[in-house]
Design a protein around this motif. Structure first.
Motif, mmCIF file in Angstrom:
data_model
loop_
_atom_site.group_PDB
_atom_site.id
_atom_site.type_symbol
_atom_site.label_atom_id
_atom_site.label_comp_id
_atom_site.label_asym_id
_atom_site.label_seq_id
_atom_site.Cartn_x
_atom_site.Cartn_y
_atom_site.Cartn_z
ATOM 1 N N LYS A 384 0.842 -1.205 0.000
ATOM 2 C CA LYS A 384 0.000 0.000 0.000
ATOM 3 C C LYS A 384 0.875 1.253 0.000
ATOM 4 C CE LYS A 384 -4.169 -1.791 2.210
ATOM 5 N NZ LYS A 384 -5.096 -1.384 1.144
ATOM 6 N N ASP A 385 0.606 2.137 -0.933
ATOM 7 C CA ASP A 385 1.351 3.394 -1.008
ATOM 8 C C ASP A 385 0.587 4.479 -0.254
ATOM 9 O OD1 ASP A 385 3.225 5.305 -1.645
ATOM 10 O OD2 ASP A 385 2.426 5.665 -3.662
ATOM 11 N N GLU A 386 0.391 4.255 1.048
ATOM 12 C CA GLU A 386 -0.369 5.189 1.876
ATOM 13 C C GLU A 386 0.390 5.419 3.185
ATOM 14 O OE1 GLU A 386 -4.078 3.262 2.472
ATOM 15 O OE2 GLU A 386 -4.536 3.108 0.326
ATOM 16 N N PRO A 387 0.587 6.683 3.593
ATOM 17 C CA PRO A 387 1.328 6.973 4.833
ATOM 18 C C PRO A 387 0.757 6.281 6.065
ATOM 19 C CG PRO A 387 1.033 8.979 3.553
ATOM 20 C CD PRO A 387 0.217 7.916 2.885
ATOM 21 N N GLN A 388 -0.594 6.241 6.192
ATOM 22 C CA GLN A 388 -1.187 5.613 7.369
ATOM 23 C C GLN A 388 -0.904 4.115 7.392
ATOM 24 O OE1 GLN A 388 -1.789 8.623 9.163
ATOM 25 N NE2 GLN A 388 -3.180 7.178 10.102
ATOM 26 N N ALA A 389 -0.925 3.490 6.218
ATOM 27 C CA ALA A 389 -0.617 2.065 6.143
ATOM 28 C C ALA A 389 0.833 1.814 6.529
ATOM 29 C CB ALA A 389 -0.886 1.543 4.734
ATOM 30 N N ARG A 390 1.718 2.737 6.181
ATOM 31 C CA ARG A 390 3.135 2.570 6.523
ATOM 32 C C ARG A 390 3.363 2.690 8.031
ATOM 33 N NH1 ARG A 390 3.884 4.866 1.223
ATOM 34 N NH2 ARG A 390 3.854 7.039 1.918
ATOM 35 N N ILE A 391 2.583 3.551 8.684
ATOM 36 C CA ILE A 391 2.696 3.662 10.150
ATOM 37 C C ILE A 391 2.237 2.359 10.795
ATOM 38 C CG2 ILE A 391 1.883 4.884 12.203
ATOM 39 C CD1 ILE A 391 1.520 7.367 10.414
ATOM 40 N N ALA A 392 1.109 1.836 10.322
ATOM 41 C CA ALA A 392 0.599 0.566 10.864
ATOM 42 C C ALA A 392 1.593 -0.561 10.622
ATOM 43 C CB ALA A 392 -0.753 0.234 10.233
ATOM 44 N N LEU A 393 2.243 -0.540 9.452
ATOM 45 C CA LEU A 393 3.247 -1.565 9.136
ATOM 46 C C LEU A 393 4.405 -1.505 10.126
ATOM 47 C CD1 LEU A 393 4.418 -3.734 7.240
ATOM 48 C CD2 LEU A 393 5.389 -1.869 5.862
ATOM 49 N N CYS A 394 4.896 -0.290 10.418
ATOM 50 C CA CYS A 394 5.977 -0.136 11.403
ATOM 51 C C CYS A 394 5.568 -0.711 12.753
ATOM 52 C CB CYS A 394 6.331 1.347 11.567
ATOM 53 S SG CYS A 394 7.164 2.096 10.163
ATOM 54 N N ALA A 395 4.364 -0.379 13.186
ATOM 55 C CA ALA A 395 3.892 -0.841 14.492
ATOM 56 C C ALA A 395 3.791 -2.361 14.531
ATOM 57 C CB ALA A 395 2.543 -0.197 14.812
ATOM 58 N N MET A 396 3.234 -2.946 13.467
ATOM 59 C CA MET A 396 3.093 -4.405 13.434
ATOM 60 C C MET A 396 4.454 -5.096 13.456
ATOM 61 S SD MET A 396 0.001 -5.203 10.760
ATOM 62 C CE MET A 396 -1.648 -4.526 10.991
ATOM 63 N N LEU A 397 5.420 -4.559 12.723
ATOM 64 C CA LEU A 397 6.743 -5.180 12.672
ATOM 65 C C LEU A 397 7.477 -5.051 14.004
ATOM 66 C CD1 LEU A 397 7.835 -4.037 9.094
ATOM 67 C CD2 LEU A 397 7.389 -6.376 9.821
ATOM 68 N N LEU A 398 7.390 -3.897 14.635
ATOM 69 C CA LEU A 398 8.103 -3.697 15.902
ATOM 70 C C LEU A 398 7.476 -4.512 17.032
ATOM 71 C CD1 LEU A 398 8.829 0.120 15.659
ATOM 72 C CD2 LEU A 398 10.529 -1.700 15.727
ATOM 73 N N MET A 399 6.161 -4.676 17.004
ATOM 74 C CA MET A 399 5.504 -5.488 18.027
ATOM 75 C C MET A 399 5.556 -6.972 17.664
ATOM 76 S SD MET A 399 2.169 -3.117 18.871
ATOM 77 C CE MET A 399 1.776 -3.918 20.415
ATOM 78 N N GLY A 400 5.398 -7.282 16.378
ATOM 79 C CA GLY A 400 5.300 -8.659 15.939
ATOM 80 C C GLY A 400 6.627 -9.356 15.753
ATOM 81 N N GLU A 401 7.745 -8.605 15.729
ATOM 82 C CA GLU A 401 9.049 -9.239 15.539
ATOM 83 C C GLU A 401 10.046 -8.889 16.631
ATOM 84 O OE1 GLU A 401 10.293 -8.481 11.508
ATOM 85 O OE2 GLU A 401 8.425 -9.329 10.700
ATOM 86 N N SER A 402 9.880 -7.703 17.251
ATOM 87 C CA SER A 402 10.758 -7.333 18.369
ATOM 88 C C SER A 402 10.052 -7.488 19.702
ATOM 89 C CB SER A 402 11.252 -5.892 18.193
ATOM 90 O OG SER A 402 12.058 -5.777 17.029
ATOM 91 N N GLY A 403 8.743 -7.793 19.664
ATOM 92 C CA GLY A 403 8.006 -8.081 20.889
ATOM 93 C C GLY A 403 7.736 -6.885 21.774
ATOM 94 N N LEU A 404 7.679 -5.678 21.192
ATOM 95 C CA LEU A 404 7.446 -4.481 22.009
ATOM 96 C C LEU A 404 6.025 -4.445 22.545
ATOM 97 C CD1 LEU A 404 9.180 -1.617 19.995
ATOM 98 C CD2 LEU A 404 10.073 -2.885 21.931
ATOM 99 N N ARG A 405 5.879 -3.959 23.771
ATOM 100 C CA ARG A 405 4.565 -3.609 24.293
ATOM 101 C C ARG A 405 4.168 -2.264 23.690
ATOM 102 N NH1 ARG A 405 7.684 -5.310 28.843
ATOM 103 N NH2 ARG A 405 6.861 -7.180 29.854
ATOM 104 N N ARG A 406 2.863 -1.943 23.768
ATOM 105 C CA ARG A 406 2.411 -0.652 23.209
ATOM 106 C C ARG A 406 3.136 0.523 23.852
ATOM 107 N NH1 ARG A 406 -3.518 0.331 24.012
ATOM 108 N NH2 ARG A 406 -3.393 -1.271 25.617
ATOM 109 N N ALA A 407 3.240 0.512 25.188
ATOM 110 C CA ALA A 407 3.887 1.626 25.888
ATOM 111 C C ALA A 407 5.349 1.747 25.492
ATOM 112 C CB ALA A 407 3.762 1.429 27.400
ATOM 113 N N GLU A 408 5.995 0.606 25.255
ATOM 114 C CA GLU A 408 7.396 0.637 24.831
ATOM 115 C C GLU A 408 7.514 1.162 23.405
ATOM 116 O OE1 GLU A 408 8.640 -3.277 27.516
ATOM 117 O OE2 GLU A 408 8.227 -3.473 25.372
ATOM 118 N N LEU A 409 6.559 0.779 22.569
ATOM 119 C CA LEU A 409 6.578 1.213 21.175
ATOM 120 C C LEU A 409 6.466 2.723 21.056
ATOM 121 C CD1 LEU A 409 6.410 0.659 18.112
ATOM 122 C CD2 LEU A 409 3.959 0.297 18.401
#
Length: 577
Positions: A384-409
């Motif tokens: 998706k070439d959309e800024p909001q989708a890119r933000i969601a992608l960052c969040a999913m990768l940092l939580m889904g692969e580095s195991g961050l909690r929301r507060a840590e993210l």
């Protein structure tokens, strides 16, 4: 500026106008002949002739093409020549006329917003929300966000927002209703204002806004200790502040404990009608029953603490687990107040805490997203070439692969993200976790690439370490401070839920079963996913424990293999299958 710059006016062109435009577009007869044929009956000040017939027909042409293209973008190229004043075909004119008549006389919740909202405003909304958003869905979003719903939408200011909301409200007979918080700006309470609580005029306000009359402030409470206290508190409010001050360095804990204690204090004054330091065992039992059946007037959608719409409880009341948590948090406060001799005793010890149904497993690790589905989500968002989708992608990768909690993210900053020298091309991130413990975790290559693209969207230099948050909204309330203003844990939660909802509605790549799974998926489930994938792929338990920031290895071990999985494995060995 007129309302019509936001909302399409209902088409009111006459048959003569349609015939005149067709003749003008096909260049079959001269402009003077068109006027003689179709407008001989018009007065000089008629809309068609007032500013010149050609100007009227050009404006009509632009209006109709705008309607047609926003309803069917695929025809944009074929109409490019016509839009610039060139010729067109009879077939194209028929297409324009049919598409231009799409708006109905009566607006419906199921109508695509492009049927009613003009192209410039519609494109701004569609680029931020959803290409398929309807009027009903837009009203849901506005009601949820309130009066300032438009702030995150690029190129969509207060004027357009007010005009659009006004039009939606005027069509409330056929559309979903707009709530008051969407129609009117929220009146904020002054930060230093105090409300004198009284059962006679009950008003629910957060702890920092509470003032108590002398007979209810606990200065002579029935349960006050006759021995000198170890704190200087003269009344219940001062005693509670002394207790909460112990958590000043732990914001999440402070918020959680404050929430439970303010609920209890409000209940004491407004329901039990007595000071906190006068409650007895019977009162504690009554509060336990109150938690199980929270009155509707104590519940409300989430609002800022200085908002008149603030309520102590969310809609739906408390789950069994939440009732137990609320009970035990207040009980621990009473234990402390008793230990420092502010109270003579703790009435909570004589009342049994709520007993929730014991779950099959200690944690809901079954909510971890299956690896195939997780990879599919990443692939869809990456395309998706959309800024909001890119933000969601960052969040999913940092939580889904580095195991961050929301507060840590949301607290992670660029200057804490550094290349890992031992492995060129890899990065490490230092985060502050639970218990104010620092830990360093690896960040995947594709997460780094996603963050770099997000920094381009924010017009920030990724290669220069700074205190800028790794993730931040693209539209800031404080534009001069855009490198410092990030997300809150709640806003990241909403962003991910909104993204998943959009993917469920739009993505053809997702099966019905996968969509059903994602409906129940929350932000924290991406952390479950990181833990489960890590251990399932053979990572040692101590490595997973370090990355996830678990205090006990027993917590991490839950992810390795659930009891349910073991159960089915062992039964399978016996009976086959």
């Amino acid at each position: 500026m007129q309302t019509k710059e936001v909302i399409f006016e209902e088409i009111s062109y006459t048959p003569s106008d349609w015939r005149a435009l067709r003749a003008y577009a096909l260049k079959s007869i001269s402009l003077s002949k068109i006027e003689d044929l179709y407008y001989f009956w018009c007065k000089p000040d008629s809309p068609q002739l007032k500013d010149g017939l050609e100007r009227f027909l050009i404006n009509m042409r632009e209006d109709l093409i705008s309607r047609a293209i926003i309803a069917n973008p695929a025809i944009a190229q074929s109409l490019a020549s016509f839009r610039q004043g060139g010729s067109t075909t009879d077939k194209a004119l028929n297409t324009i006329e049919s598409l231009a008549r799409l708006p109905k006389a009566i607006a419906a919740n199921s109508d695509h917003i492009a049927k009613w909202v003009r192209p410039k405003a519609a494109n701004a909304l569609l680029s931020h929300f959803d290409k398929q958003i309807t009027l009903g869905q837009l009203i849901e979003i506005i009601n949820e966000r309130g009066f300032n719903w438009y702030l995150p939408v690029p190129k969509f200011g207060l004027f357009k927002a007010q005009k659009l909301v006004s039009w939606l409200h005027n069509n409330r007979a056929t559309l979903a209703p707009l709530l008051d918080n969407a129609l009117f700006p929220e009146r904020k309470l002054p930060s230093n204002s105090l409300t004198l609580l009284s059962p006679a005029s009950p008003r629910l306000v957060p702890f920092e806004c509470i003032d108590l009359p002398e007979k209810l402030n606990g200065s002579v409470g029935l349960n006050r200790s006759i021995n000198p206290a170890f704190i200087r508190a003269r009344n219940d409010l001062e005693a509670i502040r002394a207790y909460l001050s112990m958590f000043a360095g732990k914001p999440p804990t402070l918020r959680s404990y404050t929430k439970e204690i303010e609920r209890f204090l409000l209940w004491c004054i407004l329901e039990a009608r007595k000071p906190l330091s006068s409650v007895l065992v019977e009162d504690i039992q009554d509060y336990k029953n109150f938690l199980a059946n929270v009155p509707a007037n104590w519940q409300g959608k989430k609002a800022q603490r200085n908002s008149p719409n603030w309520k102590p409880f969310s809609p739906g009341g408390l789950s069994d687990e939440s009732q137990k948590y609320a009970f035990e948090r207040v009980k621990s406060c009473f234990e402390w107040l008793t230990s420092v001799q502010y109270l003579a005793g703790n009435p909570f010890i004589a009342v049994k805490a709520p007993e929730p149904i014991e779950r099959e497993y200690a944690m809901q690790v079954e909510k971890a997203i299956p690896n195939d589905l997780y990879e599919k989500l990443i692939e869809i968002l990456s395309a998706k070439d959309e800024p909001q989708a890119r933000i969601a992608l960052c969040a999913m990768l940092l939580m889904g692969e580095s195991g961050l909690r929301r507060a840590e993210l949301v607290s992670a900053c660029r200057d804490k993200l550094k290349p890992y020298p031992a492995l060129p091309g890899t990065y490490e991130l230092q985060v502050l976790g639970k218990g104010r413990k620092l830990r360093t975790i690896p960040v995947s290559k594709r997460a780094i690439e996603a963050i770099e693209t997000h920094f381009v969207d924010r017009r920030l230099d990724f290669d220069t370490p700074s205190p800028a948050p790794l993730l931040a909204p693209l539209v800031q309330l404080q534009m001069n401070d855009k490198d410092k203003l990030g997300y809150s844990a709640d806003s990241i939660y909403k962003l991910l839920k909104r993204t998943l909802k959009t993917l469920i509605a739009q993505s053809l790549e997702l099966s019905g079963e996968e969509k059903a799974f994602l409906i129940e998926t929350t932000a924290h489930d991406f952390r479950h996913t990181a833990a489960t994938n890590l251990l399932n792929k053979g990572a040692p338990l101590d490595v997973a424990q370090t990355m996830l920031g678990h205090k006990s290895s027993n917590t991490t071990a839950i992810y390795a293999k659930t009891e349910k999985t073991r159960l089915f494995d062992e039964v399978g060995k016996v009976f086959g299958g």
